[in-house]
Design a protein around this motif. Structure first.
Motif, PDB file in Angstrom:
ATOM      1  N   THR A   1      26.795  53.889  35.556  1.00 31.98           N
ATOM      2  CA  THR A   1      26.130  54.572  36.661  1.00 31.98           C
ATOM      3  C   THR A   1      26.002  56.037  36.288  1.00 31.98           C
ATOM      4  O   THR A   1      27.011  56.667  35.928  1.00 31.98           O
ATOM      5  CB  THR A   1      26.967  54.435  37.960  1.00 31.98           C
ATOM      6  N   GLY A   2      24.784  56.547  36.364  1.00 36.33           N
ATOM      7  CA  GLY A   2      24.572  57.951  35.997  1.00 36.33           C
ATOM      8  C   GLY A   2      25.045  58.235  34.584  1.00 36.33           C
ATOM      9  O   GLY A   2      25.611  59.290  34.313  1.00 36.33           O
ATOM     10  N   GLY A   3      24.911  57.245  33.705  1.00 43.26           N
ATOM     11  CA  GLY A   3      25.266  57.437  32.294  1.00 43.26           C
ATOM     12  C   GLY A   3      26.729  57.180  31.979  1.00 43.26           C
ATOM     13  O   GLY A   3      27.099  57.044  30.822  1.00 43.26           O
ATOM     14  N   SER A   4      27.587  57.116  32.997  1.00 42.91           N
ATOM     15  CA  SER A   4      29.010  56.915  32.675  1.00 42.91           C
ATOM     16  C   SER A   4      29.445  55.488  32.979  1.00 42.91           C
ATOM     17  O   SER A   4      28.983  54.879  33.937  1.00 42.91           O
ATOM     18  CB  SER A   4      29.873  57.945  33.412  1.00 42.91           C
ATOM     19  N   VAL A   5      30.340  55.011  32.119  1.00 42.35           N
ATOM     20  CA  VAL A   5      30.755  53.600  32.186  1.00 42.35           C
ATOM     21  C   VAL A   5      32.129  53.492  32.841  1.00 42.35           C
ATOM     22  O   VAL A   5      33.057  54.239  32.503  1.00 42.35           O
ATOM     23  CB  VAL A   5      30.802  52.993  30.762  1.00 42.35           C
ATOM     24  N   ARG A   6      32.234  52.548  33.773  1.00 37.38           N
ATOM     25  CA  ARG A   6      33.537  52.259  34.393  1.00 37.38           C
ATOM     26  C   ARG A   6      33.782  50.758  34.305  1.00 37.38           C
ATOM     27  O   ARG A   6      32.863  49.956  34.430  1.00 37.38           O
ATOM     28  CB  ARG A   6      33.556  52.709  35.869  1.00 37.38           C
ATOM     29  N   VAL A   7      35.050  50.387  34.104  1.00 41.73           N
ATOM     30  CA  VAL A   7      35.439  48.986  33.978  1.00 41.73           C
ATOM     31  C   VAL A   7      36.524  48.688  35.012  1.00 41.73           C
ATOM     32  O   VAL A   7      37.602  49.289  34.976  1.00 41.73           O
ATOM     33  CB  VAL A   7      35.974  48.673  32.562  1.00 41.73           C
ATOM     34  N   GLY A   8      36.223  47.805  35.940  1.00 42.63           N
ATOM     35  CA  GLY A   8      37.216  47.401  36.950  1.00 42.63           C
ATOM     36  C   GLY A   8      37.758  46.021  36.596  1.00 42.63           C
ATOM     37  O   GLY A   8      36.993  45.124  36.275  1.00 42.63           O
ATOM     38  N   VAL A   9      39.086  45.896  36.654  1.00 37.77           N
ATOM     39  CA  VAL A   9      39.717  44.627  36.288  1.00 37.77           C
ATOM     40  C   VAL A   9      40.528  44.112  37.468  1.00 37.77           C
ATOM     41  O   VAL A   9      41.308  44.855  38.070  1.00 37.77           O
ATOM     42  CB  VAL A   9      40.639  44.804  35.057  1.00 37.77           C
ATOM     43  N   THR A  10      40.327  42.842  37.792  1.00 36.30           N
ATOM     44  CA  THR A  10      41.130  42.235  38.851  1.00 36.30           C
ATOM     45  C   THR A  10      41.847  41.001  38.314  1.00 36.30           C
ATOM     46  O   THR A  10      41.497  40.482  37.256  1.00 36.30           O
ATOM     47  CB  THR A  10      40.260  41.867  40.067  1.00 36.30           C
ATOM     48  N   GLY A  11      42.874  40.571  39.030  1.00 31.09           N
ATOM     49  CA  GLY A  11      43.596  39.353  38.652  1.00 31.09           C
ATOM     50  C   GLY A  11      44.681  39.581  37.622  1.00 31.09           C
ATOM     51  O   GLY A  11      45.692  38.904  37.616  1.00 31.09           O
ATOM     52  N   ALA A  12      44.445  40.555  36.738  1.00 34.02           N
ATOM     53  CA  ALA A  12      45.366  40.730  35.612  1.00 34.02           C
ATOM     54  C   ALA A  12      46.665  41.400  36.038  1.00 34.02           C
ATOM     55  O   ALA A  12      47.745  41.009  35.599  1.00 34.02           O
ATOM     56  CB  ALA A  12      44.696  41.544  34.509  1.00 34.02           C
TER      57      ALA A  12
END
Lengths: 771, 262
Positions: free
Chosen positions: B193-204
């Protein structure tokens, strides 16, 4: 004949069940009914120092709080195992009969310690929370693998080991001799994991006491009401059988798990007599996981001996089978089938089997679809694949070399059984053909391009079906319609449909005019219920004999009506006729006439009915071949079952549609064990970890391919219909076929074995270890 | 289930004031977690305040570069929403993986976030898309919302009104379902979004979190899966149960993150 034998008739029962008009125990509301709740042990092994029920007794709505003290004081009998086969038993069995409410020491999580009866279920549960129990916790053992270790906790104090009973059969001397001359011995320890049934309808029971008649009625979700009546009346309640009526109405799946009675049946009867009001108990799902009998749970050290030609010359199996803490009434059945069926479809000259049935701090094990036969087939079929790998032989050819050939029938195995019929090799070849076994390599290459590992595996298997004799009645009512009174019990199988097909064919009466009565000991004089894939064999054959009796009686009546001698009367397709004339009368008219009010010859009696009983002897041996193909995602370890072929021999097929239904369900329960289902107790505490559908994985439609089902009927000579059992055969072969396919896939990267269930993590871990 | 007082709120204000006045109340949204918990007698609230009549808490709209989903919007609606499918298709996909059709027609985004189950699907999307959660009291940034297992930044009685998701340039979601419950054993939501990358992790883990190692590897906006393939995630602190060990989960985080954008 549209509704006759062999036709794919749709089920008479379906409109009722599919529109929610079934009537199960929990649907039954009796006047003035109370509700029972069982308080259970939260520990796997503990001494009960004290139980304080005073606050619970004073809780709102509570009618009674019963404990093991009350049970003993009222001299209610203990539940014990009554299924130890004396021909197999070695030494004195230690069966540990147990009351339906445990008093001094609990031996597994879920053991019943108090029964609270209240006006409502919520009130009963509220009161149960007020019961104070002082437990002294002892070490416990829940896994059959741990039982094998030294210094394992002892389930029943004061004994040297955990052995309850031991089955043994075969000739150890011959096996030892074969080993001396062996070219190769395949050795393996084969584990068959513990699973549970999960019938769609949980167990449920209502006890109702009629003081005026001094009679008890039990409504219970079980498969064998007459057997339950006998056992409860004699060994538990000490009353005449005709003072106990057992009704099993619609039952939503049994699979052997509901084959006999449970402690809760005793509790509702006892409490209702004590309190003078009906008492209902219904299991919740969590309670089902904890208290329904579990199944399998056997570990076997195996040695399969080969000569230089690749022929099996001997087999030794030394197994430990978990029977839980409290041996179930039918706890001896599965270990028996396991022990007896270790020759399978193979000609093995020397076999020696020892099966030690071990106490563990777990709920009892008992028959569940297959009951020992999947375990035996699993041992043989894993050994065959392991041996093929070790010997560098094609697994199909190794099996072919060792299979009993059809021209060897009847065949006496090295164990107790003699097989009457079977075309094992032809069936395997058909399955190999249908599965496109010989072009597998190209499919494997294709999978590889997509980053997947493909495997194929087969299982050729045999099982023993149709135990015990059976009794069936057919009767015409004065209106000419037909009622079947069955000693068997349909709880999903579709008996009303197949029995109607049979009677329609035997007697030439309309399919629609036939009704089935079952599941009520006041209506069914005697019957052994439905277990062990027996109903088509013993129920069907008894029905055939009952029909014969009706035809014989009918000839007398027709002779009278047609003014001819009895010996001149012929019967064909529902019509009695005088030989050589055009004089004839339909059986329905004969039946109506048999109820003539006046001017009726005394020697013709009243009514038209027949009773048939049939004894199957050693039963029959359904068999088949299943071939599974899997694709594994090596990054996640996920196994996808992409194809499953079954070619089966269940003898004469009465209804191919219902047969296919049985096969589908059976295979699915086998696939479930191979890849998904597992009962897990926490090692130290003995708590059941897989106690809900959040944690116990049932197979679902999207886990399964469309099965390729076909029949190769070889009618048995052991009953007049030629039928063999069909209910369990799918389950017997599936675990071995699927696991063999998975190991076949993994063997391409060096993995030799994997335990069931082959879950994604286990497969991934195996791949990591092999890398 | 223990007895409780059932209330059906006719307005947000009434729901909030009734909550305050009760001894120990719970808001009832879709009830897909709360009802089973009550049936198992694992919770004993004095009052349930049903939000089912609050139509002003339902709906999806586009607002100034954001997709705004109101709290009582159910998963089926998100799954089938033309707006969501057009602007954040990965979010629509995620909603379609939750539970079964019955759950998706009852369960709500607000209920899911307020409950913050370690294996809930939405939190991964909220983190990766840097969503803002609007309540009756505050606007809470995604990074401030998830506090731990079943723990959020919500105050006692605070009611989620909506969730605002900035529209990303690119996003993807993949999960590895628990074979029994079908909740994610691991789910990964990757968004740029807007050039920046984010990674959301669930369950782990005990609570959804951002996988910073992957975000760094993709910090220039080029989300080439090969770049993270050899990054080993530490299993320390991750969940372990009868279906998946911490080591297996750590491995799956990497696989799911790569597959999310493959």
């Amino acid at each position: 004949m549209k509704f006759g034998i062999g036709q794919p008739v749709t089920r008479k029962e379906d409109p009722k069940f599919l529109t929610g008009r079934g009537r199960y125990v929990d649907d039954i509301e009796l006047p003035n009914m109370t509700h029972g709740y069982v308080l259970r042990s939260i520990h796997a092994n503990a001494i009960i120092n004290s139980i304080d029920v005073n606050s619970a007794k004073n809780s709102p709505g509570v009618i009674s709080v019963l404990t093991g003290e009350d049970y003993a004081a009222d001299e209610i009998g203990s539940i014990t195992c009554d299924s130890i086969n004396p021909m197999l038993s070695k030494g004195e069995p230690q069966l540990r009969p147990h009351p339906a409410l445990i008093k001094d020491a609990v031996k597994c999580v879920g053991a019943p310690v108090a029964f609270v009866v209240a006006e409502t279920l919520v009130q009963a549960k509220d009161a149960a929370e007020l019961i104070q129990i002082d437990y002294e916790i002892l070490p416990s053992v829940t896994s059959v693998l741990s039982v094998r270790e030294k210094d394992t906790p002892i389930v029943w104090e004061g004994t040297e080991n955990n052995i309850s009973f031991t089955f043994g059969i075969g000739n150890e001397g011959d096996v030892a001799e074969a080993m001396k001359n062996a070219r190769h011995i395949t050795k393996a320890t084969i584990v068959n994991n513990r699973i549970t049934t999960n019938s769609m309808e949980p167990r449920s029971s209502i006890g109702a006491y009629n003081k005026g008649e001094d009679k008890l009625t039990l409504y219970s979700s079980n498969q064998s009401p007459n057997r339950v009546r006998s056992e409860l009346a004699h060994t538990i309640l000490h009353i005449p059988e005709n003072k106990l009526q057992v009704i099993s109405p619609d039952v939503g799946g049994g699979f052997g798990m509901k084959g006999g009675f449970y402690g809760e049946d005793v509790l509702v009867l006892w409490a209702s007599r004590k309190l003078g009001r009906p008492v209902k108990w219904t299991s919740e799902r969590l309670e089902s996981f904890v208290t329904d009998s579990h199944a399998r749970d056997v570990v076997a050290d195996c040695e399969m001996v080969f000569d230089a030609d690749g022929k099996v010359t001997g087999l030794r199996v030394s197994a430990d089978y978990s029977v839980g803490a409290y041996v179930a009434p039918s706890g001896g059945i599965s270990p028996m089938f396991f022990t007896l069926l270790l020759s399978g479809v193979y000609a093995i000259p020397a076999i020696s089997v020892v099966t030690r049935c071990q106490f563990t701090n777990t709920i009892s094990t008992a028959p569940y679809r297959g009951a020992g036969r999947p375990e035996a087939a699993f041992v043989l079929e894993r050994l065959m694949d392991m041996a093929a790998q070790e010997l560098g032989t094609d697994p199909v050819e190794l099996r072919r070399k060792n299979m009993i050939k059809s021209d060897q029938m009847p065949y006496q195995t090295a164990l107790m059984h003699a097989y009457d019929s079977g075309e094992f090799e032809q069936i395997m070849d058909e399955a190999v053909e249908k599965s496109e076994w010989h072009s597998f390599q190209s499919r494997r290459e294709k999978s590889k391009i997509g980053g997947k590992i493909r495997g194929i595996g087969l299982a050729s298997y045999l099982e023993g079906a149709a135990p015990f004799n059976e009794r069936m009645e057919i009767r015409f009512d004065p209106g000419g319609d037909v009622t079947i009174v069955a000693g068997t019990h349909s709880h999903g199988q579709g008996h009303e449909t197949v029995y109607s097909q049979m009677v329609s064919e035997f007697l030439g009466v309309p399919f629609e005019s036939i009704r089935l009565i079952q599941g009520d000991t006041d209506k069914v004089a005697m019957g052994r219920g439905t277990v062990g894939s027996r109903s088509m064999t013993v129920g069907g054959s008894a029905l055939h004999l009952a029909a014969e009796e009706i035809i014989e009686k009918g000839k007398k009546i027709a002779g009278h009506l047609l003014e001819a001698g009895e010996t001149d009367i012929e019967f064909d397709s529902g019509v009695f006729s005088v030989a050589g004339t055009d004089k004839q009368i339909n059986i329905v008219e004969v039946a109506k006439s048999s109820y003539t009010l006046v001017m009726w010859p005394p020697h013709l009696g009243m009514g038209l009915e027949g009773i048939g009983t049939f004894n199957p002897g050693m039963g029959n041996f359904p068999n088949g071949c299943q071939i599974a193909e899997v694709e594994i995602d090596p990054e996640t370890g996920k196994v996808e079952l992409v194809n499953l072929v079954i070619v089966g021999d269940v003898g004469t097929v009465i209804n191919p549609l219902l047969l296919e239904g049985q096969i589908h369900g059976g295979i699915t329960q086998g696939v479930g064990q191979a890849t998904l289902e597992n009962i897990v107790y926490e090692g130290k505490s003995g708590q059941l970890l897989s106690a809900s559908f959040q944690d116990y994985t049932m197979p679902r439609a999207d886990d399964l391919p469309l099965y390729d089902v076909s029949s190769h009927p070889v009618p048995t000579t052991t009953n007049p219909l030629g039928v063999k059992g069909a209910g369990e055969t799918g389950t017997v072969g599936a675990p071995a076929a699927v696991l063999n396919a998975i190991v076949n896939a993994l063997s391409s990267v060096g993995v030799k074995d994997i335990e069931m269930p082959a879950t994604s993590e286990k497969v991934w871990q195996a791949l990591q270890n092999a890398a | 289930m223990y007895d409780f007082t059932y209330q059906r709120a006719s307005s947000q204000d009434e729901a909030i004031s009734n909550y305050k006045n009760a001894d120990d109340a719970r808001y009832l949204a879709g009830g897909m977690t709360l009802i089973p918990v009550l049936k198992l007698r694992l919770d004993k609230p004095s009052d349930l305040i049903d939000l089912g009549d609050l139509e002003d808490l339902e709906g999806i709209s586009e607002d100034n570069g954001n997709i705004v989903i109101k709290a009582m919007t159910n998963h089926h609606t998100v799954n089938y929403s033309d707006l969501v499918k057009k602007h954040i298709p990965a979010l629509a996909t995620l909603a379609g993986t939750i539970g079964d059709p019955m759950v998706r027609n009852r369960g709500t985004i607000g209920g899911s976030l307020a409950n913050n189950d370690p294996a809930a699907s939405y939190p991964s999307a909220v983190l990766a898309l840097n969503a803002t959660i609007t309540t009756n009291m505050n606007n809470i940034e995604a990074d401030d919302f998830f506090k731990g297992m079943f723990e959020t930044a919500l105050e006692e009685g605070e009611l989620i009104k909506s969730v605002s998701f900035p529209i990303p340039e690119q996003a993807g979601y993949q999960h590895f379902p628990n074979p029994a419950s079908r909740y994610p054993i691991v789910g990964a939501f990757v968004a740029k979004t807007g050039g920046s990358v984010r990674v959301g992790v669930t369950g782990a883990g005990p609570c959804a979190y951002r996988q910073s190692e992957f975000e760094e590897a993709w910090s220039d906006g080029n989300m080439d899966p090969e770049r993270i393939k050899d990054i080993k995630i530490s299993p320390e602190g991750l969940n372990s149960d009868i279906h998946a060990s911490a080591e297996y989960r750590a491995h799956l985080v990497n696989v799911m993150a790569r597959r999310a954008i493959a």
